[in-house]
Scaffold this active site. Structure first.
Site, mmCIF file in Angstrom:
data_model
loop_
_atom_site.group_PDB
_atom_site.id
_atom_site.type_symbol
_atom_site.label_atom_id
_atom_site.label_comp_id
_atom_site.label_asym_id
_atom_site.label_seq_id
_atom_site.Cartn_x
_atom_site.Cartn_y
_atom_site.Cartn_z
ATOM 1 N N SER A 123 0.814 -1.221 0.000
ATOM 2 C CA SER A 123 0.000 0.000 0.000
ATOM 3 C C SER A 123 0.844 1.266 0.000
ATOM 4 C CB SER A 123 -0.871 -0.017 1.264
ATOM 5 O OG SER A 123 -1.411 1.261 1.493
ATOM 6 N N GLU A 125 0.147 3.611 1.747
ATOM 7 C CA GLU A 125 0.220 4.039 3.155
ATOM 8 C C GLU A 125 1.617 3.809 3.729
ATOM 9 O OE1 GLU A 125 -1.805 5.204 5.998
ATOM 10 O OE2 GLU A 125 -2.693 6.179 4.262
ATOM 11 N N TYR A 147 -1.651 0.389 10.688
ATOM 12 C CA TYR A 147 -1.893 -0.282 9.398
ATOM 13 C C TYR A 147 -0.673 -0.139 8.484
ATOM 14 C CZ TYR A 147 -3.687 -0.847 4.618
ATOM 15 O OH TYR A 147 -3.864 -1.216 3.305
HETATM 16 P P1 NAP Z 1 -11.430 -4.759 1.762
HETATM 17 O O1 NAP Z 1 -12.573 -4.421 0.879
HETATM 18 O O2 NAP Z 1 -11.395 -4.242 3.150
HETATM 19 O O3 NAP Z 1 -11.321 -6.372 1.797
HETATM 20 C C1 NAP Z 1 -10.526 -7.017 2.744
HETATM 21 C C2 NAP Z 1 -10.766 -8.512 2.649
HETATM 22 O O4 NAP Z 1 -9.949 -9.179 3.616
HETATM 23 C C3 NAP Z 1 -12.215 -8.965 2.933
HETATM 24 O O5 NAP Z 1 -12.570 -9.997 2.053
HETATM 25 C C4 NAP Z 1 -12.117 -9.509 4.357
HETATM 26 O O6 NAP Z 1 -13.088 -10.478 4.658
HETATM 27 C C5 NAP Z 1 -10.739 -10.150 4.288
HETATM 28 N N1 NAP Z 1 -10.187 -10.417 5.614
HETATM 29 C C6 NAP Z 1 -10.033 -9.557 6.649
HETATM 30 N N2 NAP Z 1 -9.465 -10.161 7.687
HETATM 31 C C7 NAP Z 1 -9.246 -11.451 7.326
HETATM 32 C C8 NAP Z 1 -8.684 -12.584 7.968
HETATM 33 N N3 NAP Z 1 -8.244 -12.519 9.226
HETATM 34 N N4 NAP Z 1 -8.599 -13.746 7.279
HETATM 35 C C9 NAP Z 1 -9.066 -13.845 6.014
HETATM 36 N N5 NAP Z 1 -9.630 -12.798 5.356
HETATM 37 C C10 NAP Z 1 -9.707 -11.622 6.001
HETATM 38 O O7 NAP Z 1 -10.054 -4.319 1.076
HETATM 39 P P2 NAP Z 1 -9.761 -3.899 -0.462
HETATM 40 O O8 NAP Z 1 -10.002 -2.443 -0.619
HETATM 41 O O9 NAP Z 1 -10.398 -4.881 -1.343
HETATM 42 O O10 NAP Z 1 -8.175 -4.075 -0.493
HETATM 43 C C11 NAP Z 1 -7.583 -5.331 -0.798
HETATM 44 C C12 NAP Z 1 -6.175 -5.363 -0.243
HETATM 45 O O11 NAP Z 1 -5.410 -4.299 -0.827
HETATM 46 C C13 NAP Z 1 -6.058 -5.144 1.261
HETATM 47 O O12 NAP Z 1 -4.961 -5.919 1.696
HETATM 48 C C14 NAP Z 1 -5.736 -3.680 1.412
HETATM 49 O O13 NAP Z 1 -5.051 -3.442 2.607
HETATM 50 C C15 NAP Z 1 -4.864 -3.459 0.191
HETATM 51 N N6 NAP Z 1 -4.861 -2.113 -0.381
HETATM 52 C C16 NAP Z 1 -6.022 -1.506 -0.687
HETATM 53 C C17 NAP Z 1 -6.015 -0.257 -1.286
HETATM 54 C C18 NAP Z 1 -7.295 0.447 -1.656
HETATM 55 O O14 NAP Z 1 -7.233 1.660 -1.905
HETATM 56 N N7 NAP Z 1 -8.407 -0.248 -1.749
HETATM 57 C C19 NAP Z 1 -4.787 0.358 -1.579
HETATM 58 C C20 NAP Z 1 -3.605 -0.308 -1.262
HETATM 59 C C21 NAP Z 1 -3.649 -1.562 -0.680
HETATM 60 P P3 NAP Z 1 -14.493 -10.101 5.373
HETATM 61 O O15 NAP Z 1 -15.419 -9.715 4.242
HETATM 62 O O16 NAP Z 1 -14.849 -11.363 6.048
HETATM 63 O O17 NAP Z 1 -14.229 -8.949 6.306
HETATM 64 O O1 G4F Z 2 -10.625 6.751 2.581
HETATM 65 P P1 G4F Z 2 -9.637 6.663 3.675
HETATM 66 O O2 G4F Z 2 -10.086 6.053 4.947
HETATM 67 O O3 G4F Z 2 -8.387 5.912 3.051
HETATM 68 P P2 G4F Z 2 -6.841 5.849 3.454
HETATM 69 O O4 G4F Z 2 -6.621 6.128 4.887
HETATM 70 O O5 G4F Z 2 -6.094 6.691 2.476
HETATM 71 O O6 G4F Z 2 -6.522 4.302 3.221
HETATM 72 C C1 G4F Z 2 -6.962 3.612 2.055
HETATM 73 O O7 G4F Z 2 -5.984 3.721 1.056
HETATM 74 C C2 G4F Z 2 -4.740 3.054 1.374
HETATM 75 C C3 G4F Z 2 -3.807 3.292 0.191
HETATM 76 O O8 G4F Z 2 -3.149 4.516 0.353
HETATM 77 C C4 G4F Z 2 -5.019 1.591 1.599
HETATM 78 F F1 G4F Z 2 -3.855 0.931 1.839
HETATM 79 C C5 G4F Z 2 -5.970 1.420 2.763
HETATM 80 O O9 G4F Z 2 -6.267 0.030 2.925
HETATM 81 C C6 G4F Z 2 -7.256 2.163 2.437
HETATM 82 O O10 G4F Z 2 -7.856 1.504 1.339
HETATM 83 O O11 G4F Z 2 -9.081 8.130 4.015
HETATM 84 C C7 G4F Z 2 -8.587 8.988 3.008
HETATM 85 C C8 G4F Z 2 -8.334 10.370 3.590
HETATM 86 C C9 G4F Z 2 -7.526 10.363 4.901
HETATM 87 O O12 G4F Z 2 -6.564 11.386 4.833
HETATM 88 C C10 G4F Z 2 -8.536 10.701 5.983
HETATM 89 O O13 G4F Z 2 -8.007 11.380 7.101
HETATM 90 O O14 G4F Z 2 -9.591 10.969 3.929
HETATM 91 C C11 G4F Z 2 -9.475 11.597 5.185
HETATM 92 N N1 G4F Z 2 -10.799 11.722 5.790
HETATM 93 C C12 G4F Z 2 -11.386 12.900 6.144
HETATM 94 N N2 G4F Z 2 -12.568 12.659 6.720
HETATM 95 C C13 G4F Z 2 -11.607 10.722 6.144
HETATM 96 C C14 G4F Z 2 -12.723 11.306 6.733
HETATM 97 N N3 G4F Z 2 -11.468 9.379 6.005
HETATM 98 C C15 G4F Z 2 -12.494 8.593 6.445
HETATM 99 N N4 G4F Z 2 -12.394 7.259 6.284
HETATM 100 N N5 G4F Z 2 -13.614 9.130 7.047
HETATM 101 C C16 G4F Z 2 -13.770 10.481 7.215
HETATM 102 O O15 G4F Z 2 -14.782 10.944 7.745
#
Ligand code: NAP
Ligand code: G4F
Length: 320
Positions: A123, A125, A147
């Site tokens: 990520s 992050e 995280y």
């Molecule tokens: P998500 O929607 O939160 O999905 C997470 C998945 O992980 C869900 O299927 C969840 O299952 C499963 N999970 C959680 N804890 C588990 C455990 N202990 N054992 C087995 N499965 C488990 O995340 P996403 O947005 O699809 O992201 C996919 C991956 O990319 C994650 O690793 C995230 O950290 C990473 N990532 C995401 C972003 C982004 O912007 N979306 C960016 C960079 C990296 P349940 O449905 O049962 O909760």
């Molecule tokens: O949507 P967010 O919660 O995503 P964040 O923290 O960037 O993380 C996501 O992206 C990562 C990749 O860079 C992934 F690895 C991670 O798993 C996840 O998918 O927050 C985005 C921004 C932050 O700066 C937060 O402080 O939005 C700001 N924000 C402002 N108000 C808020 C809010 N975020 C959330 N969730 N809720 C608010 O009310």
């Protein structure tokens, strides 16, 4: 027929990746943990095409059995406690799943099917309090949340297994990617859901934290293709996947409200409960290595992404 095992199958990315791999003719296995009630919303339409395996990233026995039973050609580790905000409330749990869970799945592969190709969901992050902008594969990490720290561990253990055991293991450093299937607690979906509820008279105000944070937001459907491409190369490597553009939370809010003909200033309330103990102020990725080596580029623009999510939530909240 190629076989893929996806952890995190019920999540946003798991559902798009499963669609992509099924289209490509793969046999898809999805690792799913037991839940008291079904959480199938994202994959309901694929329920009969995916074979589910019961398991948890914290349980090495279940992962080893899953790898033994499926003998996958490719393993995509998408499972994680993925919500940054909750990682301060559940730091130990987040370390166990998002960090140590990566070693568990790598061990399961090493012990049972060492030639399986492995993708780790790293990520942006990990860049946290960024030391250079834009961020690229060589940018040092400075995580700002439990995280982010757990993801740095997952990233380096993946590199370590590649170097120690000659495993084909890749780490995709993905910047934020969103879609109508995004979890409701993330800011994009929280905003698009609220905007449409306000428009329909179902909600009065939208409480948010830091409106000045900047993110490089792309469309999840585009990003899962990059995951697949990483596992089709001659050599395993790590790649930044991003759009190369950054926008503030405020811009996101403005576009979403404008799309339904409302002014965000009439509805948005800044609320300290959503301000994080430590913030990542700006993320902006440089995807040029992915473009050059994988031929990958982000396609959906920021504005179109926000509108797509608003339109989807409008239909959902109207009960359509
Ligand atoms: P998500 O929607 O939160 O999905 C997470 C998945 O992980 C869900 O299927 C969840 O299952 C499963 N999970 C959680 N804890 C588990 C455990 N202990 N054992 C087995 N499965 C488990 O995340 P996403 O947005 O699809 O992201 C996919 C991956 O990319 C994650 O690793 C995230 O950290 C990473 N990532 C995401 C972003 C982004 O912007 N979306 C960016 C960079 C990296 P349940 O449905 O049962 O909760
Ligand atoms: O949507 P967010 O919660 O995503 P964040 O923290 O960037 O993380 C996501 O992206 C990562 C990749 O860079 C992934 F690895 C991670 O798993 C996840 O998918 O927050 C985005 C921004 C932050 O700066 C937060 O402080 O939005 C700001 N924000 C402002 N108000 C808020 C809010 N975020 C959330 N969730 N809720 C608010 O009310």
């Amino acid at each position: 027929m190629k076989k893929a095992l996806i952890t995190g199958i019920t999540g946003q990315d798991g559902s798009y990746l499963a669609e992509l791999l099924l289209e490509k003719g793969y046999k898809v296995y999805g690792l799913r943990r037991r839940t008291a009630t079904p959480n199938f919303e994202n994959i309901k339409h694929l329920e009969n095409e995916i074979e589910f395996i019961s398991g948890d990233l914290r349980d090495l026995t279940s992962l080893t059995e899953a790898v033994k039973a499926t003998k996958p050609d490719e393993v995509y580790n998408l499972a994680a406690q993925s919500f940054v905000g909750d990682s301060w409330r559940q730091p130990i749990y987040t370390s166990e799943v998002t960090g140590l869970g990566v070693t568990n799945i790598l061990e399961a592969i090493r012990l049972s099917k060492r030639d399986a190709r492995f993708y780790q969901a790293s990520s942006s992050e990990m860049f946290g309090k960024v030391v250079e902008t834009p961020q690229k594969e060589t940018t040092p990490f400075y995580p700002r949340s439990p995280y982010g720290v757990a993801k740095v561990y997952g990233h380096w253990i993946t590199v370590n297994y590649r170097e120690s055991y000659d495993m084909y293991a890749c780490s995709g450093i993905l910047f934020n990617h969103e879609s109508p299937r995004r979890g409701i607690e993330f800011v994009t979906r929280k905003v698009t859901d609220a905007v449409t509820k306000i428009k329909l008279g179902l909600q009065d105000k939208l409480h948010l934290g830091n409106l000045d944070a900047k993110r490089d937001w792309g469309f999840a459907g585009d990003y899962v293709e990059a995951m697949w491409l990483m596992l089709q190369q001659e050599e395993p490597d790590d790649y930044v996947i991003a759009t190369g553009e950054t926008h503030t939370v405020k811009e996101l809010v403005e576009i979403a409200f404008q799309h339904v003909g409302l002014n965000y200033q009439d509805y948005v309330v800044q609320d300290p409960q959503f301000v994080r103990p430590a913030e990542v102020d700006i993320l902006l990725g440089d995807p040029s290595k992915a473009k050059h080596k994988l031929g990958w580029e982000s396609k959906v623009s920021f504005e179109d992404l926000v509108k797509m999510m608003v339109d989807s939530d409008l239909a959902k909240n109207k009960g359509q």
